[in-house]
Design a protein around this motif. Structure first.
Motif, PDB file in Angstrom:
ATOM      1  N   GLY A  77      -0.478  -7.473 -44.665  1.00 50.41           N
ATOM      2  CA  GLY A  77      -0.660  -8.497 -45.688  1.00 50.41           C
ATOM      3  C   GLY A  77       0.418  -8.414 -46.751  1.00 50.41           C
ATOM      4  O   GLY A  77       1.232  -7.491 -46.778  1.00 50.41           O
ATOM      5  N   GLY A  78       0.419  -9.410 -47.619  1.00 49.55           N
ATOM      6  CA  GLY A  78       1.406  -9.401 -48.688  1.00 49.55           C
ATOM      7  C   GLY A  78       1.477 -10.737 -49.393  1.00 49.55           C
ATOM      8  O   GLY A  78       0.645 -11.615 -49.180  1.00 49.55           O
ATOM      9  N   LEU A  79       2.471 -10.857 -50.242  1.00 47.22           N
ATOM     10  CA  LEU A  79       2.715 -12.077 -51.015  1.00 47.22           C
ATOM     11  C   LEU A  79       3.886 -12.827 -50.383  1.00 47.22           C
ATOM     12  O   LEU A  79       4.977 -12.257 -50.238  1.00 47.22           O
ATOM     13  N   VAL A  80       3.638 -14.073 -50.006  1.00 51.39           N
ATOM     14  CA  VAL A  80       4.679 -14.891 -49.400  1.00 51.39           C
ATOM     15  C   VAL A  80       4.649 -16.278 -50.030  1.00 51.39           C
ATOM     16  O   VAL A  80       3.712 -16.622 -50.751  1.00 51.39           O
ATOM     17  N   GLN A  81       5.671 -17.049 -49.706  1.00 52.12           N
ATOM     18  CA  GLN A  81       5.720 -18.427 -50.185  1.00 52.12           C
ATOM     19  C   GLN A  81       5.199 -19.381 -49.120  1.00 52.12           C
ATOM     20  O   GLN A  81       5.192 -19.050 -47.927  1.00 52.12           O
ATOM     21  N   ALA A  82       4.777 -20.534 -49.551  1.00 52.44           N
ATOM     22  CA  ALA A  82       4.312 -21.556 -48.617  1.00 52.44           C
ATOM     23  C   ALA A  82       5.389 -21.840 -47.578  1.00 52.44           C
ATOM     24  O   ALA A  82       6.574 -21.965 -47.912  1.00 52.44           O
ATOM     25  N   GLN A  94     -11.225  -2.780 -43.447  1.00 48.92           N
ATOM     26  CA  GLN A  94     -11.372  -2.849 -44.895  1.00 48.92           C
ATOM     27  C   GLN A  94     -10.695  -4.079 -45.484  1.00 48.92           C
ATOM     28  O   GLN A  94     -10.893  -4.393 -46.654  1.00 48.92           O
ATOM     29  N   GLY A  95      -9.907  -4.746 -44.676  1.00 48.22           N
ATOM     30  CA  GLY A  95      -9.262  -5.974 -45.115  1.00 48.22           C
ATOM     31  C   GLY A  95      -7.851  -5.750 -45.624  1.00 48.22           C
ATOM     32  O   GLY A  95      -7.490  -4.658 -46.073  1.00 48.22           O
ATOM     33  N   THR A  96      -7.053  -6.801 -45.512  1.00 48.88           N
ATOM     34  CA  THR A  96      -5.703  -6.800 -46.067  1.00 48.88           C
ATOM     35  C   THR A  96      -5.500  -8.135 -46.786  1.00 48.88           C
ATOM     36  O   THR A  96      -5.918  -9.179 -46.296  1.00 48.88           O
ATOM     37  N   GLN A  97      -4.872  -8.075 -47.931  1.00 49.71           N
ATOM     38  CA  GLN A  97      -4.769  -9.258 -48.771  1.00 49.71           C
ATOM     39  C   GLN A  97      -3.536 -10.076 -48.419  1.00 49.71           C
ATOM     40  O   GLN A  97      -2.434  -9.527 -48.266  1.00 49.71           O
ATOM     41  N   VAL A  98      -3.743 -11.368 -48.336  1.00 50.38           N
ATOM     42  CA  VAL A  98      -2.645 -12.311 -48.106  1.00 50.38           C
ATOM     43  C   VAL A  98      -2.651 -13.320 -49.239  1.00 50.38           C
ATOM     44  O   VAL A  98      -3.678 -13.953 -49.507  1.00 50.38           O
ATOM     45  N   THR A  99      -1.522 -13.439 -49.902  1.00 50.62           N
ATOM     46  CA  THR A  99      -1.388 -14.385 -50.995  1.00 50.62           C
ATOM     47  C   THR A  99      -0.211 -15.304 -50.695  1.00 50.62           C
ATOM     48  O   THR A  99       0.903 -14.826 -50.442  1.00 50.62           O
TER      49      THR A  99
END
Length: 126
Positions: free
Chosen positions: A9-14, A118-123
């Motif tokens: 997971g992580g922070l990405v752009q549209a 436990q899940g992984t965050q995607v933004t």
């Protein structure tokens, strides 16, 4: 007892892509159908996609069909979620889950899955 650990997971752009991975241990991986779910803040957990024990059958939610792809490697005890053309509405915590099934069943309900990571965050930002 099966343990599941998500990563990627992580922070990405549209419009960007991400590949999530889920590593399984403690059981016979090929005995389980595998699914990915997600939960956005303030919303209920949502089914995204699932894959049969052999990988021969998959089911996708309409919201991700054509953009996401699930795969599994039974030799490596891993399931993957390739996410393309990401949108801000894809922002959520993503969970992999394992369901003990017979034949090529592909469960879509969370209650059918016994084990969860436990899940992984995607933004996804604009």
């Amino acid at each position: 007892q099966v343990q599941l650990v998500e990563s990627g997971g992580g922070l990405v752009q549209a419009g960007d892509s991400l590949r999530l991975s889920c590593a399984a241990s403690g059981g016979t991986f090929s005995s389980y159908a595998m699914g990915w779910f997600r939960q956005a803040p303030g919303k209920e957990r949502e089914f995204i996609v699932a894959i049969s024990r052999s990988g021969g059958r998959t089911l996708y939610a309409d919201s991700v069909k054509g953009r996401f792809a699930i795969s599994r490697d039974n030799a490596k005890n891993r399931v993957y979620l390739q996410m393309n053309s990401l949108k801000p509405e894809d922002t959520a915590d993503y969970y992999c889950a394992a369901a003990p099934v017979v034949y090529s069943l592909v469960p879509i309900e969370a209650k059918q899955y016994y084990y969860w990571g436990q899940g992984t965050q995607v933004t996804v930002s604009l």
